[in-house]
Design a protein around this motif. Structure first.
Motif, mmCIF file in Angstrom:
data_model
loop_
_atom_site.group_PDB
_atom_site.id
_atom_site.type_symbol
_atom_site.label_atom_id
_atom_site.label_comp_id
_atom_site.label_asym_id
_atom_site.label_seq_id
_atom_site.Cartn_x
_atom_site.Cartn_y
_atom_site.Cartn_z
ATOM 1 N N TYR A 129 0.839 -1.202 0.000
ATOM 2 C CA TYR A 129 0.000 0.000 0.000
ATOM 3 C C TYR A 129 0.869 1.246 0.000
ATOM 4 O O TYR A 129 1.830 1.365 0.762
ATOM 5 N N TYR A 130 0.496 2.184 -0.873
ATOM 6 C CA TYR A 130 1.195 3.462 -1.002
ATOM 7 C C TYR A 130 0.183 4.565 -0.722
ATOM 8 O O TYR A 130 -0.659 4.879 -1.561
ATOM 9 N N SER A 131 0.265 5.138 0.453
ATOM 10 C CA SER A 131 -0.737 6.121 0.871
ATOM 11 C C SER A 131 -0.614 7.429 0.085
ATOM 12 O O SER A 131 0.485 7.955 -0.111
ATOM 13 N N PRO A 132 -1.768 7.982 -0.329
ATOM 14 C CA PRO A 132 -1.768 9.287 -0.996
ATOM 15 C C PRO A 132 -2.010 10.444 -0.030
ATOM 16 O O PRO A 132 -2.320 11.553 -0.467
ATOM 17 N N ARG A 133 -1.882 10.189 1.266
ATOM 18 C CA ARG A 133 -2.208 11.207 2.260
ATOM 19 C C ARG A 133 -1.398 12.477 2.001
ATOM 20 O O ARG A 133 -0.181 12.466 1.933
ATOM 21 N N GLY A 134 -2.126 13.583 1.858
ATOM 22 C CA GLY A 134 -1.527 14.866 1.534
ATOM 23 C C GLY A 134 -1.756 15.276 0.094
ATOM 24 O O GLY A 134 -1.614 16.453 -0.247
ATOM 25 N N GLN A 135 -2.103 14.298 -0.757
ATOM 26 C CA GLN A 135 -2.274 14.575 -2.176
ATOM 27 C C GLN A 135 -3.743 14.490 -2.615
ATOM 28 O O GLN A 135 -4.045 14.428 -3.806
ATOM 29 N N GLU A 136 -4.644 14.514 -1.636
ATOM 30 C CA GLU A 136 -6.062 14.322 -1.933
ATOM 31 C C GLU A 136 -6.644 15.388 -2.872
ATOM 32 O O GLU A 136 -7.430 15.079 -3.771
ATOM 33 N N ILE A 137 -6.264 16.642 -2.657
ATOM 34 C CA ILE A 137 -6.861 17.736 -3.417
ATOM 35 C C ILE A 137 -6.438 17.691 -4.878
ATOM 36 O O ILE A 137 -7.233 18.026 -5.773
ATOM 37 N N VAL A 138 -5.224 17.261 -5.146
ATOM 38 C CA VAL A 138 -4.751 17.175 -6.527
ATOM 39 C C VAL A 138 -5.690 16.301 -7.346
ATOM 40 O O VAL A 138 -6.165 16.690 -8.422
ATOM 41 N N ALA A 139 -5.970 15.101 -6.840
ATOM 42 C CA ALA A 139 -6.827 14.160 -7.565
ATOM 43 C C ALA A 139 -8.273 14.637 -7.607
ATOM 44 O O ALA A 139 -8.943 14.540 -8.641
ATOM 45 N N ALA A 140 -8.763 15.158 -6.491
ATOM 46 C CA ALA A 140 -10.169 15.571 -6.410
ATOM 47 C C ALA A 140 -10.474 16.737 -7.347
ATOM 48 O O ALA A 140 -11.493 16.747 -8.038
ATOM 49 N N ALA A 141 -9.592 17.729 -7.379
ATOM 50 C CA ALA A 141 -9.833 18.910 -8.208
ATOM 51 C C ALA A 141 -9.742 18.588 -9.695
ATOM 52 O O ALA A 141 -10.393 19.238 -10.516
ATOM 53 N N MET A 142 -8.948 17.600 -10.046
ATOM 54 C CA MET A 142 -8.909 17.145 -11.434
ATOM 55 C C MET A 142 -10.125 16.284 -11.744
ATOM 56 O O MET A 142 -10.753 16.408 -12.808
#
Length: 314
Positions: free
Chosen positions: A30-43
């Motif tokens: 598992y590779y956590s995306p914690r901290g990068q949530e907004i990048v994916a959501a806004a796209m």
């Protein structure tokens, strides 16, 4: 509000997976995306269900933002037959064509040429689809990155290149591996628009994404977006991240995009505390339902061992 909803879904699913791994209820890479949530959501809010996504092993946030359902996602992590890849791909190979999640790859940078292939197919068919390919800063230093950008620009392919620059390539700091100050600057070499944005700023990321997707859909060719962000977890689950200086980590934590975006939602009046709490409850219920679905699902039958592996022979 939709950006927040997608980001919070990512956030809560990530928290659940890390809890399951710590408790021993799940054994998976598992590779956590914690901290990068907004990048994916806004796209993700700008993509249609029919658009394509090519992502990486640290791509659960991209997959969720694209709309992959929780049940087949959880089932794939548990290697169950009801998983997105029938339990045979695992977390590093998630695909779900029904929602446009076409490729998840564990090979750094390998998704960029594949994205070009998908975008070329859309261009030939004139189906109006946009292909999004996401990758990390480390991938911008390999040949496939440069080859893909060159070809995409030459053929004006409907593709968006999204570099999620979390400032560390595995355990190597950005400045030690990359000569340019901003990866977005590299777009100039291939005569395509390139922009560097604060990936933790929901509005800035939303605007950059909207422009890039609109440009691709209009047939005007590719865009390179560099979203500056930061990962709060180690490279992989279990990595203590000792290579990140404490003062640097604390400085980024103080700018955590999740509370920052939540505060903006409340300040705007789009939602109340009660409404946000209600949404959390709904998502957590969906997560528990997906977890139970995965637990109750069977493992793949041994007869499946060669299916989806070899192509048909004449």
């Amino acid at each position: 509000m939709e950006v927040w909803r997608k980001a919070r879904l990512i956030n809560l699913v990530d928290e659940k997976f890390r809890t399951l791994l710590r408790s021993g209820r799940l054994a998976a890479v598992y590779y956590s995306p914690r901290g990068q949530e907004i990048v994916a959501a806004a796209m993700g809010v700008h993509l249609q269900p029919t658009d394509y996504l090519v992502t990486t092993y640290r791509g659960i946030h991209d997959q969720l933002a694209k709309g992959i359902p929780l049940k087949p996602l959880f089932a794939e992590y548990y290697a169950k037959a009801t998983g997105a890849c029938k339990g045979k791909g695992g977390p590093m190979h998630i695909t779900h064509p029904q929602t446009g999640v076409m490729v998840t790859t564990g090979i750094v940078g390998s998704g960029l040429p594949i994205a070009n292939g998908l975008a070329w197919a859309s261009q030939l068919k004139k189906d109006g689809r946009v292909t999004l390919v996401t990758f990390g800063d480390g991938a911008s230093n390999i040949g496939a990155f440069h080859e893909a950008l060159n070809l995409a620009s030459l053929w004006k392919l409907p593709v968006v290149f999204l570099c999620q620059n979390n400032l560390y390539g595995e355990s190597s700091k950005y400045e030690k591996c990359t000569a340019v100050d901003h990866i977005g600057e590299r777009a100039a070499s291939y005569r395509m628009p390139g922009v560097t944005v604060d990936g933790n700023d929901a509005e800035a990321m939303w605007r950059a994404s909207a422009e890039a997707v609109e440009r691709a859909r209009a047939g005007e060719g590719p865009t390179l977006i560099e979203a500056k962000t930061f990962r709060f977890m180690g490279h992989y689950f279990g990595d203590p991240g000792a290579y990140i200086p404490k003062e640097e980590y604390d400085a980024h934590l103080a700018k955590d995009p999740m509370p920052r975006t939540r505060a903006a939602v409340l300040a705007s009046g789009i939602a109340t505390e009660a409404e946000l709490a209600q949404y959390d409850a709904e998502v957590n219920a969906q997560i528990e339902e997906a977890l139970q679905f995965a637990a109750d699902s069977p493992f793949p039958d041994v007869g499946e061992i060669d299916i989806d592996v070899y192509g048909a022979t004449a």
